[in-house]
Design a protein around this motif. Structure first.
Motif, mmCIF file in Angstrom:
data_model
loop_
_atom_site.group_PDB
_atom_site.id
_atom_site.type_symbol
_atom_site.label_atom_id
_atom_site.label_comp_id
_atom_site.label_asym_id
_atom_site.label_seq_id
_atom_site.Cartn_x
_atom_site.Cartn_y
_atom_site.Cartn_z
ATOM 1 N N LEU A 1 38.179 37.616 46.638
ATOM 2 C CA LEU A 1 38.173 35.959 47.027
ATOM 3 C C LEU A 1 36.768 35.230 46.857
ATOM 4 N N VAL A 2 37.171 34.087 46.339
ATOM 5 C CA VAL A 2 35.550 33.107 46.421
ATOM 6 C C VAL A 2 36.553 32.033 46.130
ATOM 7 N N GLU A 3 35.340 31.331 47.745
ATOM 8 C CA GLU A 3 35.973 30.398 47.983
ATOM 9 C C GLU A 3 36.316 28.637 47.099
ATOM 10 N N GLY A 4 37.179 28.563 47.126
ATOM 11 C CA GLY A 4 36.656 27.021 46.007
ATOM 12 C C GLY A 4 36.825 27.416 44.247
ATOM 13 N N LYS A 5 38.136 28.147 44.443
ATOM 14 C CA LYS A 5 37.968 28.534 43.156
ATOM 15 C C LYS A 5 40.141 29.127 43.527
ATOM 16 N N VAL A 6 40.522 28.953 42.133
ATOM 17 C CA VAL A 6 41.752 29.676 42.361
ATOM 18 C C VAL A 6 41.702 30.954 42.354
ATOM 19 N N ASN A 7 42.290 31.019 43.915
ATOM 20 C CA ASN A 7 41.990 32.789 43.760
ATOM 21 C C ASN A 7 43.532 33.110 42.924
ATOM 22 N N VAL A 8 43.047 34.964 41.868
ATOM 23 C CA VAL A 8 45.296 34.923 41.806
ATOM 24 C C VAL A 8 44.517 36.342 41.734
ATOM 25 N N VAL A 9 45.600 37.105 42.009
ATOM 26 C CA VAL A 9 46.211 38.799 42.047
ATOM 27 C C VAL A 9 46.907 38.902 41.186
ATOM 28 N N THR A 10 46.575 39.624 39.982
ATOM 29 C CA THR A 10 47.469 40.041 38.954
ATOM 30 C C THR A 10 47.739 41.726 39.251
ATOM 31 N N SER A 11 48.610 41.526 38.663
ATOM 32 C CA SER A 11 49.219 43.283 39.324
ATOM 33 C C SER A 11 48.820 44.371 38.203
ATOM 34 N N PHE A 12 48.927 44.060 36.784
ATOM 35 C CA PHE A 12 48.512 45.221 35.860
ATOM 36 C C PHE A 12 47.305 43.894 34.316
ATOM 37 N N TYR A 13 46.995 44.647 33.847
ATOM 38 C CA TYR A 13 46.468 44.254 32.994
ATOM 39 C C TYR A 13 46.338 42.912 32.141
ATOM 40 N N PRO A 14 47.658 43.460 31.227
ATOM 41 C CA PRO A 14 47.910 42.134 30.500
ATOM 42 C C PRO A 14 47.794 41.119 31.161
ATOM 43 N N LEU A 15 48.281 41.139 32.308
ATOM 44 C CA LEU A 15 48.417 39.180 33.452
ATOM 45 C C LEU A 15 46.894 39.035 33.537
ATOM 46 N N TYR A 16 45.997 39.970 33.927
ATOM 47 C CA TYR A 16 44.908 39.279 34.345
ATOM 48 C C TYR A 16 44.479 38.801 33.273
ATOM 49 N N TYR A 17 44.589 39.401 32.321
ATOM 50 C CA TYR A 17 43.704 39.029 31.064
ATOM 51 C C TYR A 17 44.106 37.333 30.189
ATOM 52 N N PHE A 18 45.471 37.348 30.604
ATOM 53 C CA PHE A 18 46.120 36.398 30.285
ATOM 54 C C PHE A 18 45.604 34.741 31.313
ATOM 55 N N ALA A 19 45.214 35.515 32.618
ATOM 56 C CA ALA A 19 45.392 34.339 33.840
ATOM 57 C C ALA A 19 43.567 34.047 33.638
ATOM 58 N N SER A 20 43.080 35.065 33.223
ATOM 59 C CA SER A 20 41.413 35.379 32.638
ATOM 60 C C SER A 20 41.204 33.620 31.978
ATOM 61 N N GLU A 21 41.492 33.580 31.025
ATOM 62 C CA GLU A 21 41.876 33.672 29.823
ATOM 63 C C GLU A 21 42.112 31.661 29.922
ATOM 64 N N ILE A 22 43.076 31.732 31.233
ATOM 65 C CA ILE A 22 43.579 30.193 30.988
ATOM 66 C C ILE A 22 42.533 29.734 32.159
ATOM 67 N N GLY A 23 42.380 30.733 33.326
ATOM 68 C CA GLY A 23 42.041 30.384 34.601
ATOM 69 C C GLY A 23 40.411 29.680 34.255
ATOM 70 N N GLY A 24 39.898 30.223 33.118
ATOM 71 C CA GLY A 24 38.343 30.101 33.422
ATOM 72 C C GLY A 24 37.269 30.207 34.197
#
Length: 333
Positions: A32-55
């Protein structure tokens, strides 16, 4: 493997009370990183979509490591610890994560993490052919039904959880993730919106590729190793006949394999599809018996280490799926 939550609860309760290593889980509290929105995903597609939107505003941690089939994975105490300290926890829902009930209880009442069921809003495919006794010669087009017997090991699922395999369902999931970011970090809505709109336009383009690329084929039958393509088949008017069920370990009987072999021959199916995160033994056996070839049809449940190293992602895997579907259906024009 059964996905029934009741069988997983004792394991989760033990993990919650015992300090175990998070080795192999792909996560730890230090991720986890201080100063960012920390997001945990349960599996890969959600990780990819969350990474693309979260930047760069987000720090996204995926629970399941590369090369692990989601149906085979269970969380460790380190995963619970990481998630309880994050701002967002994104999971698919629709019964995919059979460990979810116990996992959420393990987060503790003091956790402020917001949980988001990303499949919410999708028209789910109800019913489990593993429990309903559908057969290959009875499968109806466009429904995603599979060949299975009521005597098989039931998965305990009441709906098909494989929503993300269709770009149209993936659009809904991306929208749910965008909404979650805006609620968690409203001050940066414009940034999330810009990246979401880019992802959404790419998903719409992928949807058009599938719609146009699969149009015009006279026959619509595909034989797959794992019943993971119901939403893809529903949205693009294909008919899947599956060797295994909603859980890739719901094994068929010998007589079931004989019936599928007969279906392959009678319907002039030239390829049996298999996937990379589970054994291809049954697909290869069936292909040899029916004297046909095999091709990969990827349910995009996760990346292999090789795909991860090569820079593959949801879009490259889905476009490869389209190419292989076209190759298989080309034989059936």
């Amino acid at each position: 493997m059964s996905l029934k939550p009741a069988r997983i609860l004792p394991i989760i309760a033990l993990c919650a009370m015992t300090v175990l290593s998070a080795c192999g889980s792909g996560s730890a509290k230090s991720d986890l990183v201080e100063g960012k929105v920390n997001v945990v995903t349960s599996f890969y597609p959600l990780y990819y979509f969350a990474s693309e939107i979260g930047g760069d505003r987000a720090n996204v941690v995926n629970l399941i490591p590369a090369g692990v089939e989601p149906h085979d994975w269970t969380p460790k105490s380190g995963d619970i610890d990481t998630t309880s300290n994050a701002q967002l926890f994104l999971y698919n829902g629709a019964g995919l994560e059979g460990w979810m009930e116990g996992f959420l209880k393990g987060l503790g009442s003091d956790s402020k993490v917001v949980t988001v069921e990303t499949s919410k809003g999708i028209d789910l495919i109800e019913g489990n052919p593993e429990e309903e006794g559908h057969h290959a010669d009875e499968a109806e087009p466009n429904t995603g039904e599979q060949h299975a017997s009521a005597e098989h090991d039931h998965s305990g699922l009441e709906v098909d959880p494989h929503t993300w395999v269709s770009p149209r369902s993936a659009m809904v999931m991306a929208a749910n993730i965008f909404d979650a970011y805006v609620k968690a970090d409203p001050d940066h809505k414009a940034e999330y919106e810009s990246r979401y709109e880019d992802l959404s336009s790419r998903l719409k383009a992928l949807d058009s590729k599938f719609k146009d690329g699969l149009a015009g084929f006279a026959k619509r039958d595909i034989v797959v190793s794992h019943q993971a393509f119901g939403y893809l088949c529903r949205d693009y008017k294909l008919n899947q006949v599956a060797i295994m069920g909603l859980s890739p370990e719901a094994e068929p009987r010998a007589q079931d394999l004989l019936q599928i072999t007969q279906f392959v021959k009678e319907h002039d199916v030239r390829y049996i599809f298999f996937e990379e995160l589970v054994s291809d033994q049954l697909a290869e056996t069936l292909a040899a018996e029916a004297k046909v070839d095999t091709l990969v049809l990827n349910p995009v449940e996760g990346l292999t280490p090789e795909q991860e190293q090569a820079g593959d992602n949801y879009f490259t895997l889905m476009e490869r799926n389209l190419e292989n579907l076209q190759k298989a259906l080309q034989c059936l024009r």
